[in-house]
Each structure stands twice: as structure tokens, then as C-alpha cells.
Design an enzyme around this catalytic site. Structure first.
Site, PDB file in Angstrom:
ATOM      1  N   LYS A  29     -34.401   4.476  20.077  1.00 49.39           N
ATOM      2  CA  LYS A  29     -34.002   3.240  19.409  1.00 49.39           C
ATOM      3  C   LYS A  29     -34.539   2.000  20.116  1.00 49.39           C
ATOM      4  O   LYS A  29     -35.033   1.085  19.466  1.00 49.39           O
ATOM      5  CB  LYS A  29     -32.468   3.124  19.363  1.00 49.39           C
ATOM      6  CG  LYS A  29     -31.835   3.620  18.128  1.00 49.39           C
ATOM      7  CD  LYS A  29     -30.454   3.088  17.849  1.00 49.39           C
ATOM      8  CE  LYS A  29     -29.542   2.846  19.024  1.00 49.39           C
ATOM      9  NZ  LYS A  29     -29.240   4.033  19.824  1.00 49.39           N
ATOM     10  N   ARG A  49     -20.495  -0.464  14.877  1.00 53.66           N
ATOM     11  CA  ARG A  49     -20.197   0.850  15.443  1.00 53.66           C
ATOM     12  C   ARG A  49     -19.161   1.612  14.633  1.00 53.66           C
ATOM     13  O   ARG A  49     -18.944   2.801  14.862  1.00 53.66           O
ATOM     14  CB  ARG A  49     -19.701   0.712  16.888  1.00 53.66           C
ATOM     15  CG  ARG A  49     -20.790   0.359  17.876  1.00 53.66           C
ATOM     16  CD  ARG A  49     -20.309   0.505  19.299  1.00 53.66           C
ATOM     17  NE  ARG A  49     -21.337   0.163  20.261  1.00 53.66           N
ATOM     18  CZ  ARG A  49     -22.291   0.984  20.675  1.00 53.66           C
ATOM     19  NH1 ARG A  49     -22.340   2.200  20.180  1.00 53.66           N
ATOM     20  NH2 ARG A  49     -23.183   0.591  21.561  1.00 53.66           N
ATOM     21  N   ARG A  85     -34.977  13.509  32.762  1.00 53.46           N
ATOM     22  CA  ARG A  85     -35.251  12.288  33.535  1.00 53.46           C
ATOM     23  C   ARG A  85     -34.842  12.466  34.996  1.00 53.46           C
ATOM     24  O   ARG A  85     -33.800  13.042  35.298  1.00 53.46           O
ATOM     25  CB  ARG A  85     -34.513  11.093  32.917  1.00 53.46           C
ATOM     26  CG  ARG A  85     -34.994  10.763  31.527  1.00 53.46           C
ATOM     27  CD  ARG A  85     -34.511   9.426  31.028  1.00 53.46           C
ATOM     28  NE  ARG A  85     -33.072   9.310  30.905  1.00 53.46           N
ATOM     29  CZ  ARG A  85     -32.466   8.408  30.132  1.00 53.46           C
ATOM     30  NH1 ARG A  85     -33.177   7.540  29.429  1.00 53.46           N
ATOM     31  NH2 ARG A  85     -31.152   8.354  30.069  1.00 53.46           N
ATOM     32  N   ARG A 111     -29.377  11.578  37.425  1.00 50.90           N
ATOM     33  CA  ARG A 111     -28.145  10.797  37.283  1.00 50.90           C
ATOM     34  C   ARG A 111     -27.097  11.611  36.534  1.00 50.90           C
ATOM     35  O   ARG A 111     -27.419  12.466  35.710  1.00 50.90           O
ATOM     36  CB  ARG A 111     -28.417   9.509  36.498  1.00 50.90           C
ATOM     37  CG  ARG A 111     -29.346   8.547  37.164  1.00 50.90           C
ATOM     38  CD  ARG A 111     -29.530   7.277  36.358  1.00 50.90           C
ATOM     39  NE  ARG A 111     -28.973   7.353  35.000  1.00 50.90           N
ATOM     40  CZ  ARG A 111     -28.984   6.347  34.142  1.00 50.90           C
ATOM     41  NH1 ARG A 111     -29.529   5.195  34.485  1.00 50.90           N
ATOM     42  NH2 ARG A 111     -28.488   6.476  32.941  1.00 50.90           N
ATOM     43  N   ARG A 118     -21.716  12.712  24.957  1.00 49.56           N
ATOM     44  CA  ARG A 118     -22.118  11.428  24.365  1.00 49.56           C
ATOM     45  C   ARG A 118     -22.559  11.608  22.919  1.00 49.56           C
ATOM     46  O   ARG A 118     -22.269  10.777  22.050  1.00 49.56           O
ATOM     47  CB  ARG A 118     -23.263  10.810  25.181  1.00 49.56           C
ATOM     48  CG  ARG A 118     -22.840  10.291  26.556  1.00 49.56           C
ATOM     49  CD  ARG A 118     -24.044   9.954  27.415  1.00 49.56           C
ATOM     50  NE  ARG A 118     -24.861   8.877  26.838  1.00 49.56           N
ATOM     51  CZ  ARG A 118     -26.099   8.604  27.232  1.00 49.56           C
ATOM     52  NH1 ARG A 118     -26.678   9.339  28.174  1.00 49.56           N
ATOM     53  NH2 ARG A 118     -26.758   7.603  26.690  1.00 49.56           N
TER      54      ARG A 118
END
Length: 217
Positions: free
Chosen positions: A13, A88, A127, A160, A171
Site C-alpha cells: 500500500k 477503518r 525482513r 523484529r 495482524r
């Protein structure tokens, strides 16, 4: 061009929003940026939001909506905008409709970036962040030449907590629960366009532009 961009974490996004905003010369209105700006400048709305944040509570819709309304009333948003991270929920979507109607305008389109959950997990869990310089690498798409070591500064790479598969799946679950009703809200109004967000960045951009050309004024 007045549009809303929705999509799960890892759908790309941010990258696509920057390109669309530049292509159509409209501001990218991100709720995260609005919050940081208001809190950083100690505006009345920012101070109110900070009070909730400092107490570990969610900032009420009324405060978020007031910040977005204030941003959309600024001069650079008069000819259009790209909303990222808002609305949202359905309540926020209904209020946005009211705000735009009051201004004598409406949304052109809502773009939903669609990507498979497992692809999102692969993108985000790969990542690795440098503990020294903060540079982010990716084990598949942008690996360092020495595993676990940053090519830029030699620092140690780590994953992380936000990038761990179990966290990402949670999430995604929260996103689906919160966003599915909003997507349905706009689909019922004939405003929703679904974009396949898999493949290269350029490929996704081309699909987006093909859709947006239908709404050029």
C-alpha cells in the site's frame, strides 16, 4: 481524483499510495501521518489524542475523524486526495460520506489491494533489520551477501517481533475483522475495485493505473 486505498499489511500500500498521489498530484492522507503531525505540533486535537495514547487507550473515532476532516479541508486537498488508513470501520466510512457530501463532492473509487495471506507472511517474515544502522534487508528479495550481517555497516541482522509469522498472522486476522465490513460497504455502493497485488511492483502499478484511467476527469 478522490480515492481510498485499502489492503492488508505487506500488500504494498505505501509504495503504491506514493506513486498514485504523485501521478495525480493529490496529497496522500495517511492517518498515521496526521496523528504524528497533530501530536508533534501540539494541536488541540493532538493533545487530546496524546491523552488517550499516554493512558494506553484507543483514540476515539471522534478524534480521528476530526483530524481527517481538518486535513481534507486544507487547500492542497481541494482537487483530490488519496486516503490511506481511513476509514477503518463502517462508522468512519459513513462519516466520510457525510463530510464529502457537505463539501459537494464524493469518492471516485475505493481500491482494494488483494494478496494471499501466505504471500504476506513470506514478504514480511523475510525482513531482517540491522541492529546498528537500521537498514532493512530481505532473505528472498534483497539478501545481504553474508547471512546475518549487514553489507552496509557490518552490523548484526535480526528479525523484529512485528515480522515474526505468528504476529503477522494475528495482524492479518485483525485486518480482516476490521476491514471486511468496510470493503462490503463500498462494494454495495459500486465503488470498490479489487487489484491483484501479487507480482512485481511495476505490474501492480500498471493494473492500478488501468483501473484509475476509467475515473480520469
Amino acid at each position: 481524483m478522490r480515492l481510498v486505498l485499502v489492503g492488508p499489511p505487506g500488500a504494498g500500500k505505501g509504495t503504491q499510495a506514493q506513486f498514485i498521489a504523485a501521478q495525480y498530484d493529490v496529497p496522500q492522507v495517511s492517518t498515521g501521518d496526521i496523528f504524528r503531525a497533530n501530536v508533534g505540533q501540539s494541536t488541540p486535537l493532538g493533545l487530546e489524542a496524546k491523552r488517550y495514547m499516554d493512558a494506553g487507550e484507543l483514540v476515539p473515532d471522534s478524534v480521528t475523524i476530526a483530524m481527517v476532516e481538518d486535513r481534507l479541508l486544507q487547500d492542497d486537498a481541494a482537487k483530490g486526495f488519496l486516503l490511506d488508513g481511513f476509514p477503518r470501520n463502517v462508522a468512519q466510512a459513513e462519516v466520510l460520506d457525510t463530510l464529502l457530501e457537505r463539501a459537494g463532492t464524493s469518492l471516485d473509487v475505493v481500491l482494494e489491494l488483494v494478496v494471499d495471506d501466505e504471500e504476506v507472511v513470506r514478504r514480511l517474515s523475510g525482513r531482517r533489520t540491522c541492529s546498528s544502522c537500521g537498514r532493512v534487508w530481505h532473505v528472498d528479495f534483497d539478501p545481504s551477501s553474508v547471512e546475518g550481517q549487514c553489507d552496509h555497516c557490518g552490523g548484526t541482522l535480526f528479525q523484529r517481533d512485528d515480522d515474526k509469522p505468528e504476529t503477522i498472522r494475528r495482524r492479518l486476522q485483525v485486518y480482516a475483522e476490521q476491514t471486511a465490513p468496510v470493503v462490503g460497504f463500498y462494494a454495495e455502493r459500486g465503488l470498490l475495485e479489487r487489484i491483484d497485488a501479487t507480482g512485481t511492483v511495476d505490474g501492480v502499478t500498471a493494473r492500478i493505473l488501468a483501473v484509475l484511467r476509467r475515473f480520469d476527469r
